[in-house]
Scaffold this active site. Structure first.
Site, PDB file in Angstrom:
ATOM      1  N   ASP A 173       0.817  -1.201   0.000  1.00  0.00           N
ATOM      2  CA  ASP A 173       0.000   0.000   0.000  1.00  0.00           C
ATOM      3  C   ASP A 173       0.859   1.262   0.000  1.00  0.00           C
ATOM      4  O   ASP A 173       1.932   1.312   0.611  1.00  0.00           O
ATOM      5  CB  ASP A 173      -0.897  -0.015   1.242  1.00  0.00           C
ATOM      6  CG  ASP A 173      -1.838   1.167   1.308  1.00  0.00           C
ATOM      7  OD1 ASP A 173      -2.686   1.285   0.408  1.00  0.00           O
ATOM      8  OD2 ASP A 173      -1.719   1.980   2.250  1.00  0.00           O
ATOM      9  N   GLU A 208       1.018  -0.518  -5.139  1.00  0.00           N
ATOM     10  CA  GLU A 208       0.042   0.543  -5.353  1.00  0.00           C
ATOM     11  C   GLU A 208       0.844   1.844  -5.419  1.00  0.00           C
ATOM     12  O   GLU A 208       1.161   2.448  -4.399  1.00  0.00           O
ATOM     13  CB  GLU A 208      -0.982   0.595  -4.216  1.00  0.00           C
ATOM     14  CG  GLU A 208      -2.155   1.513  -4.514  1.00  0.00           C
ATOM     15  CD  GLU A 208      -2.337   2.623  -3.500  1.00  0.00           C
ATOM     16  OE1 GLU A 208      -2.980   3.631  -3.839  1.00  0.00           O
ATOM     17  OE2 GLU A 208      -1.821   2.504  -2.380  1.00  0.00           O
TER      18      GLU A 208
END
Length: 635
Positions: free
Chosen positions: A316, A369
């Site tokens: 993330d 990401e």
């Protein structure tokens, strides 16, 4: 009453050397609470890193949470590790570390950073536990290297476990045990190859969706215990479904029992607020330049792959790690030693992470990401890349959703929005994401973005998914996309399952099932999904009709497919495309099929004519359905 804590250690001198140098990637085998037997006596060995501590003791159920009754011993080697064996403690015992810091003698009560299990929030104690489990996924793991490869179909169903489906009678989320039945069978029915779980590591605050972690080594107790989570993993594997976990090495919360100010010092977080505090998220940023912290984080990634048989990690907020000026105003950041904005420590950490992950486990994938144009994110570290297997294609997501929001009459003026992705799609190994981030905070649901009347909105959504599944790259869809949610995602409630009582919503689900089947069964859609050799435009210039036509190619030319997308509600009766082959075209997918809720306008077998078009020697006349995608095999 102070009791004797026996001197004991699981650390060798080599462990300590690796830990200090940032190269120990199995720290979970040493730190934490370990059920062991010493000299015929059963108990628990505790070890915690707290170099700025004056005293550390274990408090818990076994000593009425009294400070000082069970003090740990600090190692002599300057590692800052406190450890010791306490007889008689059993599995299930709650505990914390009571730390008196050298800094102003402040006293802190902290959860174990390496705890295997935690109390159900809002309670915050760690729980002595083990990871004993009889796995039944040997066959799946043996084939994982082949099935999880970059030249295989990779379609991901992203899930927030707490809100996927509720037990309405008891107004609660499903348990891991219930998910092993209901969620696994549902993902299998949809045909996705993988599921991605939004963070399941223990987190205190429900509205964070799991992205503010306090228990990095513990699956959240909201749905059950570690063995029950293992059983869920096992169930996915036995259904042939890979599991990707969201992993958050970018920041962590300031909760008093967590990692922040752990021993009265900036132990895990960077001491400089310009590097150690995230202003947007009000959270702390790991100190990637500190060797022990690097060991902690990489050990955590390895832990989930090792102990829970995870098949991939979606990392993330990578962009926030890569740039020192990420979401910061001028004066709120300082350049690196070369005057640049790149966070060199974080870049080095990510390379070490991916090198260790891919070197230790066959067939796993890491997915970044990452929302910027940072180069070579998904290229190997040995040629200068960050080493990820894939990267989210945020540009494609943004441009595509902006295009689809426009009424079809205006799309002819924005053809470049829907074609631009092909100018850079092969610079990285891209995953096309329509994730949870796109259906919250007033952005509307995917269906809610679609223009036109009710029929056109559903047709547009089927068209969006069809374009996505025929575009190069792997695929990711957030839960609820498959049923055409009207409302934005709400982390606190269940998906609107009642919508499947209506044909239009069932049609969306059936479309995705068919697209997953198409993707998995047509080699042209996956064998070269990251290579320019796997794609060829037929025409991207027909902005007047808002039509795209292209070819997808596999290793065998006989597998080549022709894809045509009509982004308007106009039926085009005799649409001509150029083809460089003879034979016939057979329609194998049509998003306007009546079984999907479409109008049923399609094509039977089409003869290829010996008349040139689009600079090609042959051509074919095709009937294009409204707001539809058609896919053809060449016979």
């Amino acid at each position: 009453m102070k009791q004797e804590v026996q001197v004991h250690s699981l650390f060798s001198d080599f462990d300590i050397s690796l830990f200090k140098s940032g190269k120990h990637y199995r720290l979970y085998e040493r730190f934490g609470a370990h059920l062991i037997e010493k000299d015929g006596v059963k108990g628990v060995y505790f070890a915690v890193w707290a170099p700025s501590a004056k005293h550390v003791s274990v408090v818990g159920d076994f000593n009425f949470w009294l400070e000082g009754d069970h003090p740990l011993n600090v190692r002599w080697d300057g590692s800052g590790i406190w450890e010791g064996f306490i007889p008689g403690i059993e599995k299930g015992t709650r505990y914390k570390y009571k730390i008196q810091s050298n800094n102003n003698d402040m006293k802190l009560e902290k959860a174990d950073p390496y705890a295997l299990f935690c109390e159900h929030p809002p309670s915050t104690a760690s729980i002595v536990w083990d990871l004993d489990f009889k796995w039944k996924d040997k066959k799946f793991l043996e084939k994982r290297k082949e099935n999880n490869a970059l030249d295989k179909p990779f379609s991901i169903y992203e899930v927030h476990l707490a809100s996927w489906r509720k037990n309405m009678d008891e107004n609660r989320s499903l348990t891991y045990e219930e998910m092993a039945d209901e969620l696994v069978s549902y993902v299998k029915e949809l045909g996705f190859t993988h599921i991605e779980l939004m963070p399941i590591m223990e987190y205190p605050y429900d509205p964070s969706w799991g992205y503010q972690i306090t228990g990095y080594f513990a699956p959240t107790s909201r749905f059950g215990n570690p063995q029950e989570f293992m059983a869920l993993m096992d169930a996915f594997h036995n259904a042939g479904i890979g599991v990707i976990l969201d992993w958050v090495p970018s920041h962590f919360p300031e909760d008093k029992h967590g990692l922040g100010n752990f021993d009265g010092s900036n132990l895990y977080e960077h001491p400089d607020p310009k590097k150690g505090y995230h202003q947007d998220w009000k959270s702390l940023i790991f100190n990637y330049g500190r060797n022990e912290v690097r060991s902690f984080l990489i050990s955590n990634a390895i832990f989930w792959l090792d102990k829970y048989h995870v098949d991939g990690l979606r990392v993330d907020a990578v962009a926030s790690m890569l740039y020192l000026d990420y979401s910061r105003e001028e004066g709120d950041w300082e350049p690196n030693e070369f005057g640049g904005r790149e966070n060199l420590d974080a870049i080095s950490f990510l390379k070490d992470l991916n090198t260790e992950v891919y070197g230790s486990f066959e067939g796993v994938q890491t997915i970044a990401e990452e929302s910027t144009s940072f180069p070579m994110v998904s290229k190997p570290t040995y040629i200068g890349g960050l080493g990820f297997g894939m990267k989210w294609m945020m540009g494609w997501m943004h441009d595509t959703l902006e295009y689809f929001r426009k009424d079809s009459i205006y799309r002819q003026y924005h053809q470049n929005d829907i074609t631009f992705s092909m100018t850079y799609t092969f610079t990285e190994n891209f995953t096309l994401p329509l994730s949870h981030d796109e259906v919250v905070y007033g952005k509307k649901s995917l269906l809610g973005r679609m223009p036109g009347d009710e029929w056109q909105r559903f047709a547009n959504l089927r068209l969006l998914y069809s374009y996505m599944f025929t575009h190069p790259g792997t695929k990711l869809l957030f839960m609820g996309a498959e049923i055409g949610q009207y409302e934005e995602w709400n982390f606190d409630t269940s998906l609107d399952w009642h919508l499947l009582e209506h044909d239009s919503h069932k049609g969306i689900k059936e479309t995705l099932i068919a697209l997953n089947h198409l993707y998995k069964n047509q080699p042209a859609l996956y064998e070269k999904q990251f290579s320019a050799e796997g794609f060829e435009w037929i025409s991207y210039e027909d902005s007047q009709n808002s039509v795209l036509s292209f070819m997808r190619k596999g290793e065998n030319p006989k597998d080549d497919l022709i894809v045509i997308c009509n982004f308007t509600p106009n039926v085009l009766e005799n649409y001509t495309i150029g083809i460089n082959t003879t034979g016939k075209l057979k329609e194998i997918f049509n998003s306007d099929d009546k079984k999907f809720g479409g109008s049923g306008i399609g094509n039977k077998t089409i003869a290829i004519k010996k008349e040139g078009f689009h600079g090609r020697k042959q051509s074919a006349n095709i009937k294009l359905p409204p707001l539809g995608t058609v896919v053809f095999q060449i016979l």
